[in-house]
Scaffold this active site. Structure first.
Site, PDB file in Angstrom:
ATOM      1  N   SER A 132     -87.008  99.729  22.118  1.00 30.43           N
ATOM      2  CA  SER A 132     -87.083  99.524  20.672  1.00 30.43           C
ATOM      3  C   SER A 132     -88.348  98.773  20.314  1.00 30.43           C
ATOM      4  CB  SER A 132     -85.867  98.742  20.172  1.00 30.43           C
ATOM      5  OG  SER A 132     -86.019  98.377  18.806  1.00 30.43           O
ATOM      6  N   TYR A 145     -81.256  90.682  20.454  1.00 28.77           N
ATOM      7  CA  TYR A 145     -81.425  92.111  20.731  1.00 28.77           C
ATOM      8  C   TYR A 145     -82.863  92.399  21.158  1.00 28.77           C
ATOM      9  CZ  TYR A 145     -81.898  97.108  19.518  1.00 28.77           C
ATOM     10  OH  TYR A 145     -82.167  98.462  19.530  1.00 28.77           O
TER      11      TYR A 145
END
Length: 240
Positions: A132, A145
């Site tokens: 990501s 995250y």
């Protein structure tokens, strides 16, 4: 090809894309039997063989046996395992934070490490890790995250470096916003938000072209370049 985390929206989209190109598909996920309808749909729609495989990313002690039990070692393995969680909860609940970190780094890195050894021994194959852009720089809004994705991105980079002369291709995919169940309810900017099918198309092109790192949508490469280069004294005062 093998899809790890096949219940996810991106996982299903990638499976359909490669099945449409004529690739037999192995769908791996928790409670894999619940993917029976997806299996039948892919077989009927694309005319390829589809098999289901029980897989638990966090049970890393089972990963060697999981790969050994596959009916055929895949040519392409795509890991879309991940868990975003809620940053506010992760700050309060360390166990929740650990689960997010393990789901986005430890589990995916473990299974790809096992597959990497098998691919290296064979001398061919492609490993795809969905990381990501959140891993490009830690931000207050999602640093738990993002930190795990940063670790996974670094892992994939090192794996690519190790296997570059061993016939094994390692692809890192760095999506920005994607419209999935994981982002449902979030207020996402339309021009920066991709659909799972778009990501699947990009992965198929990148695998065929043996790309190393793909940002999707491509504008995210520029966005993250800017964010990475904001001086820390300025960055720590921002809310992004």
């Amino acid at each position: 090809m093998l899809i790890l985390g096949a219940r996810s929206d991106i996982g299903k989209a990638v499976a359909h894309k490669f099945a449409s190109l004529g690739h037999p598909v192995q769908l791996a996920a928790r409670n894999a039997s619940t993917l029976e309808a997806d299996k039948t749909d892919m077989e009927l729609r694309h005319g390829v063989s589809v098999t289901l495989h029980e897989f638990e990313a966090l049970a890393t002690e089972t990963h060697d046996a999981f790969v050994a039990a596959l009916p055929q070692l895949p040519e392409v393995a795509v890991c879309v395992v991940g868990l975003m969680g809620q940053q506010a909860e992760n700050e309060r609940d360390i166990q929740a934070a650990c689960r997010v970190m393990r789901s986005n780094y430890e589990g995916p890195a473990s299974i790809l490490a096992v597959l990497a050894n098998s691919f290296e021994a064979r001398g061919s194959g492609t490993l795809v890790g969905i990381s990501s852009v959140a891993g490009d720089r830690g931000r207050a809004t999602n640093y738990v995250y993002g930190s795990a994705k940063a670790g996974f991105t670094a892992f994939l980079s090192g794996l690519r470096n190790r296997l570059a002369k061993r016939g094994v291709h390692v692809l890192t995919v760095l999506p920005g916003f994607v419209s999935t169940q994981m982002t449902e309810g979030m207020d996402l900017p339309a021009k920066l938000t991709a659909e799972p099918g778009e990501v699947a198309d990009a992965i198929a092109r990148a695998v065929a072209g043996r790309k190393d790192v793909v940002y999707f949508r491509p504008i995210w490469r520029l966005i993250m370049l800017i964010i990475r280069n904001i001086p820390e004294r300025v960055f720590k005062r921002l809310k992004i």
